[in-house]
Design a protein around this motif. Sequence first.
Motif, mmCIF file in Angstrom:
data_model
loop_
_atom_site.group_PDB
_atom_site.id
_atom_site.type_symbol
_atom_site.label_atom_id
_atom_site.label_comp_id
_atom_site.label_asym_id
_atom_site.label_seq_id
_atom_site.Cartn_x
_atom_site.Cartn_y
_atom_site.Cartn_z
ATOM 1 N N UNK A 45 23.232 5.814 5.907
ATOM 2 C CA UNK A 45 23.199 5.367 7.300
ATOM 3 C C UNK A 45 24.087 4.139 7.496
ATOM 4 N N UNK A 46 24.656 4.059 8.675
ATOM 5 C CA UNK A 46 25.498 2.912 9.022
ATOM 6 C C UNK A 46 24.628 1.870 9.706
ATOM 7 N N UNK A 47 25.020 0.594 9.621
ATOM 8 C CA UNK A 47 24.218 -0.411 10.314
ATOM 9 C C UNK A 47 24.317 -0.228 11.819
ATOM 10 N N UNK A 49 24.969 -1.119 15.585
ATOM 11 C CA UNK A 49 25.927 -2.075 16.126
ATOM 12 C C UNK A 49 25.982 -1.960 17.635
ATOM 13 N N UNK A 51 28.037 -1.362 20.709
ATOM 14 C CA UNK A 51 29.305 -0.723 21.064
ATOM 15 C C UNK A 51 30.041 -1.616 22.062
ATOM 16 N N UNK A 52 31.318 -1.869 21.761
ATOM 17 C CA UNK A 52 32.049 -2.825 22.594
ATOM 18 C C UNK A 52 32.997 -2.161 23.590
ATOM 19 N N UNK A 53 32.663 -1.028 24.047
ATOM 20 C CA UNK A 53 33.497 -0.392 25.067
ATOM 21 C C UNK A 53 34.422 0.651 24.503
#
Lengths: 54, 560
Positions: A45-47, A49, A51-53
């Motif tokens: 699994x990825x951490x 985060x 999402x910045x657009x």
Amino acid sequence: MNPRPTLEHISVLVSAPWVRTVAMTLYYLAILLGLILLYGQGDFSAPPFIYQGF
Amino acid sequence: MKAPHLAPALAAVVIAAGAVGGGYLYARSVEARYLHALAPVIASSQFPVKFQGSAWQRAAFREADLLPLYGSSELELRNPYHAANLFKDYPTGFTIFPVGKMGAGCLAILQQLAAVGSDLRGKKVTISMTPPPFFRGMMPKENYQGNFSPLFASALAFSMDLDVPLKQRIARRMLDYPKTLENEPLTRFALCRLAEDSPLARAIYRALVPLGQIQNLVFQLQDHWNALVFIHSMASDLVHDVRHETGTLDWQALAGEAELSYRDTAYNNPFGIAKHVWELDGSRLGRQTNAYPGGIFPLVMAICEMPQTISSAKEWTDLELLLQTLQELGARPLILSSPMKGVFYAYWAVPYQERRLYYDRLEKLTGEHHVPTIDFADHDGDAFFTLDAASHMSSKGWIYYCKALDAFYHAKEIDGAYAFVADLPAGPGPAPDGPRKKIPHYEGFHDLNGPSAIAGWAWDRTRPDRSVPVDIYDGEELLATIAADQFSEGLKKAKIGNGRHVFTYAVPERLKDGRPHMIRVRIAGTGLDLKRTPRPLAVASKDRSQGSGKSTRHADRVSP
């Protein structure tokens, strides 16, 4: 009807080479299966985060 | 008697290997049973093993009626005309297998494909991209981390399908995000050796490959285990039968219907931005008064700086690496790029001449690798092709994408990708350049606040040699408007324009009354506050030694 196994019977059985071999095989198998169960499930699994657009 | 250890240990290993092999075959059969039912899932949170592992992805490439579609956030946004919905019942004989998470860039996608490896050879694959990452200097590390998988990274580092020179270049890029590799010592070590490119490093890397292959095998088995666990956890909700309803799709009618449907949801702004997006971000997307560091929307900032950043963005390097990866894996790719929302870019004074840098470079790069590509540049001026400024597809955009996917899936030979969408109406071409001038990009600090003077600096980054006026307020009362035009050696050294951007204002006598005043400094006429403002000022009447209310020199006491 079979007579009930005594301690003497068991010690004779355990001293038989084929019994020792089977017991050791099961012992190693238990270790291997334990390792598989312990480490079988990987964590890919990825951490999380924000999402910045794009 | 000496205990017989070797034979039992070997027997146990053989039995365990047999059990693992049997489990592997069982897992593959279960995956195959549920693959088609799970293929259209677009939300990574619902089906994480599809996005973070490669078992499902490899299985998808083995199925003739699935067309994998890789991409980013555009694939995760729900839309009734999303390819996953339109092709859900296999109307023309196939459905898509979307793999796209928020923030995924070319570097993440190429690792996923490297993990699929030889299963990709000779297979069709489609890749969706959007323009904004191509004019950011570097993909934000959070985005890369959010799409990172140890399985993909290891598969790439020890891939037998990619040449070493390509792996070296990819390794250097992956090492730009060292945090992702903190818990992957073997992969990190191998990538470092690859990146080093010395004879010794190459020898060490080669020695590591067998170990890496074992790691890949373990990861793959874990991946299948995770797939089994997922299936069993969802067993009550899953059906493995999928409906097949063959039919014809009237693309022109669908395009018209989708545009009408989208227009109904994008009526509250002049850019064709979806109503819900505009309600959320409209004030930040459309108001130039927010064009101030800290207040400006990151996307708008990136768009305004696009002409400076587009040539150096790392995403171009990553795209080139992705194209080469596809080539070495023997895949048959199609690249689809949504167009920019030209009307919005024009509003922010980015002319078509600058926007086309993206379209031209994409065409050149994919052309060099002989990868068919559709960039939909003719829809640059089509306000209803994308639903937001980040170029996520609207309902109409999805129909064009779907038409291209359908034609690509059925094509035996590809002779110009644009033929795939030739049946649909062409776009209106580029959006006309807007009348607006370049927006100012102000910066400044309110450094000094009494007792004798109020001082600081301000400049417009887009016009570095011009002075800007600032308004000085006591609460709501405007005290004065003065020019920030005094020279400071410190500013010049810090490369703040020509250094003539300091303002100094002597505290007026009437404010030296011992009572607190709240002094605020703004860029004149904009309502934009400088940093560190407002600040309280309280000067006792005994301090009335100077202060005429006129502008005075105080340039030596400000710092950049």
